[in-house]
Design an enzyme around this catalytic site. Structure first.
Site, PDB file in Angstrom:
ATOM      1  N   SER A 299       0.847  -1.193   0.000  1.00 51.90           N
ATOM      2  CA  SER A 299       0.000   0.000   0.000  1.00 51.90           C
ATOM      3  C   SER A 299       0.881   1.240   0.000  1.00 51.90           C
ATOM      4  CB  SER A 299      -0.890   0.010   1.248  1.00 51.90           C
ATOM      5  OG  SER A 299      -1.510   1.267   1.439  1.00 51.90           O
TER       6      SER A 299
ATOM      7  N   TYR B 230      -2.608  -1.496  10.178  1.00 49.92           N
ATOM      8  CA  TYR B 230      -2.568  -1.661   8.719  1.00 49.92           C
ATOM      9  C   TYR B 230      -1.259  -1.117   8.152  1.00 49.92           C
ATOM     10  CZ  TYR B 230      -3.975  -1.126   3.827  1.00 49.92           C
ATOM     11  OH  TYR B 230      -4.039  -1.180   2.458  1.00 49.92           O
TER      12      TYR B 230
END
Length: 336
Positions: free
Chosen positions: A194, A207
């Site tokens: 990401s 995350y």
């Protein structure tokens, strides 16, 4: 623009493709150079391009929906025999059935090593002991209450859960994929990370930590496995409007009604948002994007994964391919 909404849009890994631009697996791959005029005043006849994964065997974790589904479809379109490894039995089996005998499904929780081992062994037994590509795509975002998003009040058990799926899951995938690939001295492992692994402040702490872990694992594994001819890379996408992302935003901005014990990470738990909500989220993503024009969709991420998986990237290893329209290059995220 709400800062937190922008943060979610920038960093969250999507779970479902709301407006897929995914070609059917059996649609021929046409060469763009063979469309239109042939240079001699006549209209050229489209001719198929070589399939970039022709005859190869691939496993895609989290392949039943969203980015994973886009990857599965694109791999199959390019000639791969694909194994979908997912916890969503219904969606995985339906996708495999729709794409034909070259695509199959095996249930796999990537945070459980026995599941990952069985998925790899199942693919090897089904496809003559061969595994060419392993894509670590499965992942979760984590709970999105205000308390869960703060370093002052996050829940340790939830933090551990997110890292087990995203980071440990990727490590286990690399471990068992390498076990199958190293003896053949060939193979490509591609993980989905990401932009939250590139810039700080874009996603929840668990995350973000898990996606940094994927980038670090990619570099370390690439250093070790290069001696065995196995390439290891990852892709870090910008935000995509998905039900998971929109539901996370809803929960995070309505703490009065949010259920702190409800998981919004898994595809099975999200509520399909309205068209208006999708359009709003896509508008937010476009507003954050520094590359104006296209809207990032799962197919774009799948194309990046396909490149790294294919022989076109045969001398690329240890690389994090950022698919963000230049956001992390300019670091120009107004409102974040």
């Amino acid at each position: 623009m709400h800062a937190s909404l922008a943060s979610y849009a920038a960093a969250a890994m999507p779970a479902l493709d709301l407006r897929p631009e995914i070609a059917h697996a059996h649609q021929p791959v046409m060469s763009p150079s063979h469309h239109g005029w042939d240079g001699n005043g006549a209209t050229a006849v489209p001719t198929p391009m070589p399939k970039r994964l022709d005859g190869k065997v691939a496993i895609v974790t989290g392949g039943a929906r969203g980015i994973g589904e886009a990857i599965v479809r694109l791999f199959a379109k390019h000639g791969a025999r694909v194994v979908i490894a997912d916890i969503d039995d219904a969606a995985g089996e339906a996708l495999a059935s729709a794409l034909g005998p070259q695509v199959s499904f095996v249930r796999c929780d990537v945070s459980v090593e026995d599941d990952v081992r069985r998925a790899v062994d199942w693919a090897l037994s089904r496809h003559g002991g061969r595994l060419d590509v392993y894509c670590n795509n499965a992942g979760v975002l984590g709970r999105q209450t205000r308390a869960a998003r703060s370093i002052l009040s996050f829940d340790a058990a939830e933090f551990d859960r997110v890292l087990r799926v995203n980071a440990l899951g990727a490590a286990l995938g690399m471990k068992h994929a390498a076990r199958a690939m190293a003896p053949r001295r060939a193979g490509s492992i591609v993980s989905v990370a990401s932009v939250a692994a590139v810039l700080g402040g874009l996603g929840p702490h668990a995350y973000t930590a898990s996606k940094h872990a994927i980038v670090g694992l990619t570099k370390n594994a690439a250093c070790e496995l290069r001696a065995h001819g196995v390439r290891v890379n990852c892709v870090s996408p910008f935000g995509v409007a998905t039900p998971m992302l929109i539901n996370a935003w809803r929960q995070g901005h309505d703490d009065a009604t949010a259920d702190a014990d409800r998981d919004l990470d898994l595809d099975l738990d999200v509520t399909v948002p309205s068209d208006q909500e999708v359009e709003k989220m896509e508008e937010v993503v476009r507003g954050l994007a520094t590359l104006k024009g296209p809207t990032l969709r799962p197919r774009d991420i799948a194309e990046a994964v396909l490149f790294l998986a294919s022989d076109e990237a045969r001398y690329i290893s240890g690389h994090n391919l950022v698919v963000d329209g230049g956001v992390t290059t300019s670091r120009n995220l107004i409102g974040l």
